[in-house]
Motif scaffolding. Sequence first.
Motif, PDB file in Angstrom:
ATOM      1  N   TRP A  58       0.819  -1.212   0.000  1.00  0.00           N
ATOM      2  CA  TRP A  58       0.000   0.000   0.000  1.00  0.00           C
ATOM      3  C   TRP A  58       0.851   1.259   0.000  1.00  0.00           C
ATOM      4  N   SER A  59       2.035   1.184   0.577  1.00  0.00           N
ATOM      5  CA  SER A  59       2.946   2.325   0.503  1.00  0.00           C
ATOM      6  C   SER A  59       3.389   2.554  -0.934  1.00  0.00           C
ATOM      7  N   CYS A  60       3.685   1.461  -1.647  1.00  0.00           N
ATOM      8  CA  CYS A  60       4.074   1.583  -3.053  1.00  0.00           C
ATOM      9  C   CYS A  60       2.917   2.119  -3.892  1.00  0.00           C
ATOM     10  N   MET A  61       1.686   1.716  -3.568  1.00  0.00           N
ATOM     11  CA  MET A  61       0.536   2.230  -4.297  1.00  0.00           C
ATOM     12  C   MET A  61       0.332   3.718  -4.029  1.00  0.00           C
ATOM     13  N   LEU A  62       0.565   4.135  -2.776  1.00  0.00           N
ATOM     14  CA  LEU A  62       0.501   5.561  -2.446  1.00  0.00           C
ATOM     15  C   LEU A  62       1.545   6.334  -3.243  1.00  0.00           C
ATOM     16  N   ALA A  63       2.768   5.806  -3.273  1.00  0.00           N
ATOM     17  CA  ALA A  63       3.842   6.464  -4.032  1.00  0.00           C
ATOM     18  C   ALA A  63       3.463   6.564  -5.508  1.00  0.00           C
ATOM     19  N   ALA A  64       2.875   5.498  -6.048  1.00  0.00           N
ATOM     20  CA  ALA A  64       2.473   5.507  -7.455  1.00  0.00           C
ATOM     21  C   ALA A  64       1.420   6.581  -7.723  1.00  0.00           C
ATOM     22  N   MET A  65       0.422   6.686  -6.846  1.00  0.00           N
ATOM     23  CA  MET A  65      -0.622   7.695  -7.034  1.00  0.00           C
ATOM     24  C   MET A  65      -0.045   9.103  -6.970  1.00  0.00           C
ATOM     25  N   GLU A  66       0.890   9.318  -6.061  1.00  0.00           N
ATOM     26  CA  GLU A  66       1.514  10.639  -5.951  1.00  0.00           C
ATOM     27  C   GLU A  66       2.335  10.953  -7.199  1.00  0.00           C
ATOM     28  N   MET A  67       3.044   9.952  -7.725  1.00  0.00           N
ATOM     29  CA  MET A  67       3.833  10.175  -8.935  1.00  0.00           C
ATOM     30  C   MET A  67       2.924  10.480 -10.122  1.00  0.00           C
ATOM     31  N   ILE A  68       1.851   9.702 -10.281  1.00  0.00           N
ATOM     32  CA  ILE A  68       0.932   9.922 -11.397  1.00  0.00           C
ATOM     33  C   ILE A  68       0.325  11.322 -11.316  1.00  0.00           C
ATOM     34  N   ARG A  69      -0.066  11.728 -10.114  1.00  0.00           N
ATOM     35  CA  ARG A  69      -0.663  13.053  -9.939  1.00  0.00           C
ATOM     36  C   ARG A  69       0.303  14.160 -10.352  1.00  0.00           C
ATOM     37  N   ALA A  70       1.599  13.914 -10.177  1.00  0.00           N
ATOM     38  CA  ALA A  70       2.609  14.921 -10.518  1.00  0.00           C
ATOM     39  C   ALA A  70       3.130  14.758 -11.951  1.00  0.00           C
ATOM     40  N   GLY A  71       2.533  13.836 -12.725  1.00  0.00           N
ATOM     41  CA  GLY A  71       2.930  13.679 -14.121  1.00  0.00           C
ATOM     42  C   GLY A  71       4.048  12.687 -14.358  1.00  0.00           C
TER      43      GLY A  71
END
Length: 290
Positions: free
Chosen positions: A98-111
Motif C-alpha cells: 500500500w505504501s508503493c501504491m501511495l507512491a504511485a498515485m503521488e507520482m501519477i498526480r505529478a505527471g
Amino acid sequence: MRIQIKNVLAILPGAVERRSIYIDGNTIASTGECPEGFTPDRVIDGGGLLAAPGFVNAHTHGYMAIMRGYADDLGFDDWLFGRVMPFENRIKPEDAYWSCMLAAMEMIRAGTTSYLDMHMFPDVTVQAALDSGMRAVISRGLSGGEDDVEGGKRRLREAETEIGKYRNTSSRIGFMLAPHAVYTCGESYLREIADKARELGLGIHTHLAETDGEVRGCYEKHGCSPVELFDRFGLLRSNTVAAHCVRLSISDINILSYRGVSVAVNTGSNLKLGNGLPPLASLRRHGVNL
C-alpha cells in the motif's frame, strides 16, 4: 474512448508547438493532423495548458512513502541507522504494497509515468507497479558482507527469483540489480553482484558517494573512494544508475564519464538530510548523463 485535446502547447521532439493531440484508447494517434476517420468522443480545451511526455523518477523507494515525516531534522547516520532501518524491520509486505501504491498515485498526480525503484519486499513491489499501470524498473536492494554472508545470499536469491518470475510478465516492467551502498556490501559480495548482473544481462542501480561519512569510511576500509571501489569490481557501466553522487573528486567524475554511468540527482533528499549537492556543472562539463 477517443479524445481530442485541442489548442494545447505540446513539448515535442525538437520543438514546443501549439497542437491538437488525438488519443484513441490507450494510444496517442496523432500530435498534429486529425487521423482519417477519427471522431472524438470527448474534446478537451488545452488552452493555457502544457502537454509533456511523462516524467521519469530515476531513483526512489516506494515502500518508504508511509515513513514520510517519521525521522525529520536528523543527520544522515541518525536518520538511516537510528530511525529508518529499525522502522523498515517492522514493515510487513502488505504495508509495503500500500505504501508503493501511495507512491504511485503521488507520482501519477505529478505527471510521473515511469520510475526506478529499490525495494526490500519481493513480489509486492512488482505487483504494485503492475496494478498502478505505471512503467517501472524494479531492483531488490542488496546488502551483505563478511558480517552477514547468509543474509546477502538470501537477498540475491530473492532478487533472482523475482526477476525470473516477473521478467516476461509485462512490457512495462524491467529489472536491475541493486547493491545498496559501499557501507552495506562487502567486497566479495560486490564482485558476486557484478558477475550476476553480467550473467543476467541487467544494469546496476545503487547509492554512491552520498555523504562525507561514506567517502571517509570507504577510504579507511578500502583505501579508495566509493566510485573507485565500485569501478574496481566492474559495477560502473553504461547501464549503471548511481543515485546521489554528492561527494565526488575530479578523478571520480572522470571515471563516471569514461564508464558511461548515469547519475540520478536527488536534490530534495540531499538537502533534507544536509548532505549537500552534487557538482552538477562539473559533471555536465565531463559529459556525465544526469
